[in-house]
Design a protein around this motif. Structure first.
Motif, PDB file in Angstrom:
ATOM      1  N   SER A  76      22.060 -23.647  52.516  1.00  0.00           N
ATOM      2  CA  SER A  76      22.747 -22.386  52.792  1.00  0.00           C
ATOM      3  C   SER A  76      21.964 -21.225  52.187  1.00  0.00           C
ATOM      4  CB  SER A  76      24.156 -22.398  52.198  1.00  0.00           C
ATOM      5  OG  SER A  76      24.921 -23.418  52.800  1.00  0.00           O
ATOM      6  N   CYS A  77      22.004 -20.088  52.858  1.00  0.00           N
ATOM      7  CA  CYS A  77      21.274 -18.898  52.407  1.00  0.00           C
ATOM      8  C   CYS A  77      22.204 -17.685  52.418  1.00  0.00           C
ATOM      9  CB  CYS A  77      20.091 -18.612  53.326  1.00  0.00           C
ATOM     10  SG  CYS A  77      18.831 -19.900  53.330  1.00  0.00           S
ATOM     11  N   TYR A  78      22.150 -16.924  51.340  1.00  0.00           N
ATOM     12  CA  TYR A  78      23.000 -15.747  51.168  1.00  0.00           C
ATOM     13  C   TYR A  78      22.160 -14.560  50.734  1.00  0.00           C
ATOM     14  CZ  TYR A  78      26.788 -19.103  51.250  1.00  0.00           C
ATOM     15  OH  TYR A  78      27.653 -20.101  51.632  1.00  0.00           O
ATOM     16  N   LEU A  79      22.592 -13.400  51.112  1.00  0.00           N
ATOM     17  CA  LEU A  79      22.008 -12.157  50.635  1.00  0.00           C
ATOM     18  C   LEU A  79      22.755 -11.756  49.369  1.00  0.00           C
ATOM     19  CD1 LEU A  79      20.173  -9.639  51.221  1.00  0.00           C
ATOM     20  CD2 LEU A  79      22.140  -8.680  52.434  1.00  0.00           C
ATOM     21  N   ALA A  80      22.018 -11.341  48.342  1.00  0.00           N
ATOM     22  CA  ALA A  80      22.615 -10.838  47.100  1.00  0.00           C
ATOM     23  C   ALA A  80      21.923  -9.510  46.821  1.00  0.00           C
ATOM     24  CB  ALA A  80      22.411 -11.820  45.956  1.00  0.00           C
ATOM     25  N   GLY A 103      26.182 -15.809  54.445  1.00  0.00           N
ATOM     26  CA  GLY A 103      27.048 -14.787  53.882  1.00  0.00           C
ATOM     27  C   GLY A 103      26.236 -13.774  53.108  1.00  0.00           C
ATOM     28  N   ALA A 104      26.926 -12.784  52.575  1.00  0.00           N
ATOM     29  CA  ALA A 104      26.250 -11.730  51.819  1.00  0.00           C
ATOM     30  C   ALA A 104      27.127 -11.286  50.654  1.00  0.00           C
ATOM     31  CB  ALA A 104      25.934 -10.547  52.729  1.00  0.00           C
ATOM     32  N   TYR A 105      26.471 -10.961  49.564  1.00  0.00           N
ATOM     33  CA  TYR A 105      27.137 -10.445  48.374  1.00  0.00           C
ATOM     34  C   TYR A 105      26.558  -9.066  48.062  1.00  0.00           C
ATOM     35  CZ  TYR A 105      29.058 -15.075  47.755  1.00  0.00           C
ATOM     36  OH  TYR A 105      29.738 -16.250  47.953  1.00  0.00           O
ATOM     37  N   TYR A 106      27.391  -8.060  48.214  1.00  0.00           N
ATOM     38  CA  TYR A 106      27.002  -6.678  47.952  1.00  0.00           C
ATOM     39  C   TYR A 106      27.601  -6.258  46.612  1.00  0.00           C
ATOM     40  CZ  TYR A 106      25.666  -6.381  52.887  1.00  0.00           C
ATOM     41  OH  TYR A 106      25.074  -6.588  54.109  1.00  0.00           O
TER      42      TYR A 106
END
Length: 178
Positions: A76-80, A103-106
């Motif tokens: 799995s790959c997420y933006l942070a 997913g993404a974490y802002y």
């Protein structure tokens, strides 16, 4: 690094965003506020340039292709990312991250920003994973150090380092691309 911002644009953004204390951690920022701040800074004649800063970025396709290949291995790959709420909206509307990432974490949503350990601890908790199960890759040394201090595996990589270095870095963590 999944996107780049032209240098001149980045400097203008930094000067305007600095007028919004706490924007990266959730304080309100919107177009009306940006217009007012730009005007107060003597940038009223450049309002279109100022507003375009939030929308101006280049999605780095080779990096996204690596992400797609990593995901194809089952990882799995997420933006942070550290972003104010207005920029986060621009990114969500313009960049293909919802299609490419899990997913993404802002920072504006988490209410904590890199390099704070709280930022990384939130992500690990939200994913239901121990920090040491995560690999964080970032171009800023302070963010890499922050992630490591929170128990994550973390490596520094910049787009200028090239895709081959990124592939080698992933191999180090047993993420082998086909």
């Amino acid at each position: 690094m999944l996107q780049g911002t032209p240098a001149g644009t980045w400097d203008l953004a930094a000067s305007v965003v600095s007028q919004f204390p706490g924007a990266l951690t959730g304080a309100a920022i919107d177009e009306d506020g940006i217009r007012a701040v730009a005007d107060a800074m003597g940038l009223g004649d450049r309002i279109d340039d100022v507003l375009s800063v939030w929308w101006t970025f280049d999605v780095l396709q080779p990096a996204l292709e690596i992400v797609a290949r990593v995901r194809a291995t089952g990882v799995s790959c997420y933006l942070a990312t550290n972003q104010d709420s207005y920029r986060a909206t621009c990114m969500r509307n313009r960049a293909p991250y919802e299609e490419i990432l899990d997913g993404a974490y802002y920072s504006c949503d988490i209410r904590s920003a890199k390099p704070s350990a709280v930022f990384f601890e939130h992500i690990a908790s939200d994913l239901g994973l121990a920090p040491e199960q995560l690999l964080f890759i970032d171009d800023q040394p302070a963010n890499v150090s922050g992630a490591r201090s929170a128990g994550l595996n973390a490596e520094r990589w910049t787009y200028g380092d090239g895709m081959e270095r990124l592939r080698k870095l992933l191999d180090t963590y047993e993420i082998h691309l086909a």
